[in-house]
Every structure is written in C-alpha cells, then in structure tokens.
Design a protein around this motif. Sequence first.
Motif, PDB file in Angstrom:
ATOM      1  N   VAL A 128       8.745  -3.528   2.046  1.00 37.43           N
ATOM      2  CA  VAL A 128       8.400  -4.206   0.799  1.00 37.43           C
ATOM      3  C   VAL A 128       8.186  -5.679   1.103  1.00 37.43           C
ATOM      4  O   VAL A 128       8.912  -6.272   1.900  1.00 37.43           O
ATOM      5  N   ASP A 129       7.154  -6.243   0.519  1.00 35.55           N
ATOM      6  CA  ASP A 129       6.905  -7.674   0.666  1.00 35.55           C
ATOM      7  C   ASP A 129       7.880  -8.429  -0.224  1.00 35.55           C
ATOM      8  O   ASP A 129       8.146  -8.025  -1.359  1.00 35.55           O
ATOM      9  N   THR A 165       0.848  -1.190   0.000  1.00 35.65           N
ATOM     10  CA  THR A 165       0.000   0.000   0.000  1.00 35.65           C
ATOM     11  C   THR A 165       0.883   1.239   0.000  1.00 35.65           C
ATOM     12  O   THR A 165       2.096   1.152   0.233  1.00 35.65           O
ATOM     13  N   LYS A 166       0.278   2.376  -0.222  1.00 36.78           N
ATOM     14  CA  LYS A 166       1.013   3.634  -0.237  1.00 36.78           C
ATOM     15  C   LYS A 166       1.665   3.916   1.118  1.00 36.78           C
ATOM     16  O   LYS A 166       2.725   4.527   1.184  1.00 36.78           O
TER      17      LYS A 166
END
Length: 149
Positions: free
Chosen positions: A29-30, A23-24
Amino acid sequence: MTVRFKKLSEKVGNSVPSPFYATKGSAGVDVAACVDETIIIEPSKWVKVPTGLALEIDNTNIVGLVFPRSGLAYRNGITLQNAVGVIDSDYRGPLEILIRNEGPTPIEVKNGDRIAQLVFVPIYQVNIEFVEQLKETDRGSGGFGSTGV
C-alpha cells in the motif's frame, strides 16, 4: 487478515490520501506524507516524515515492511535511511518514514506526496540454539560473491 489504521491527523483522507493499493496486483500500500509545511531534504541528508497514521497488525506472525517507491528512487534518488523499515505487530506508535536523498539536488516532500510503500509479510520467530559445529554444505563458509557473478 486485517490491518487497522488510525488517523492521527484530520488531513488523512482529505489532503493526504489514505493508504491504498495503486493497482490490483500491487504488493504494497502506498503511504503519503502528512506535513504542515514542505520539507526540503538536502543531498546525502535524511528526514523523518510523518504519515499522520498509526496501525495495528492483528497477527503476531505478520510484519509490516516499509520500502522505498521505485519511481522516486529512479527519478529523484530517494531511498530509505534504514533500507527497509520494520513495523512489529505490537507497535502502536506513529508511522514515520526515514527518507534519504541520495540524489545530487535538494528534494521537496509536500503534504500528500506518496513517499513509501508498506508490504505485509509472514514471519517466523525461531528458537535460538548455540552449537559447537554447524552442518557442512557444498558452499561452506564462502560468501560475498563466492557463488559466481
């Protein structure tokens, strides 16, 4: 600041998602598993899971910290064996995640499963000095619950 990722596997960007902010407002980071076969993690066991990535942090004052994903922890009891992984700015090897199963049943990790999140934060390298006496504070040497519940 830029972090460069190197694909160590052709799967990254195809069957394995590239690192991304979900999301924003996401802090990390995934990152996803990049495996040829499903990995089974038995309860109370841990496995090193490859991501198919290496990275370059171009700033010596930044560290990459690998954290568990809260949804996986809540639903499946998955955490990281080393609590928080540390990626130093001068490390260039493969990014691998030490996943531990704290739940009561075996867990499957499949190719492309999002398995951790990577957060980049500033760090300070300090000067180390040995002294005979430390400055006094109101708290003093009280620890492990000494400030209340």
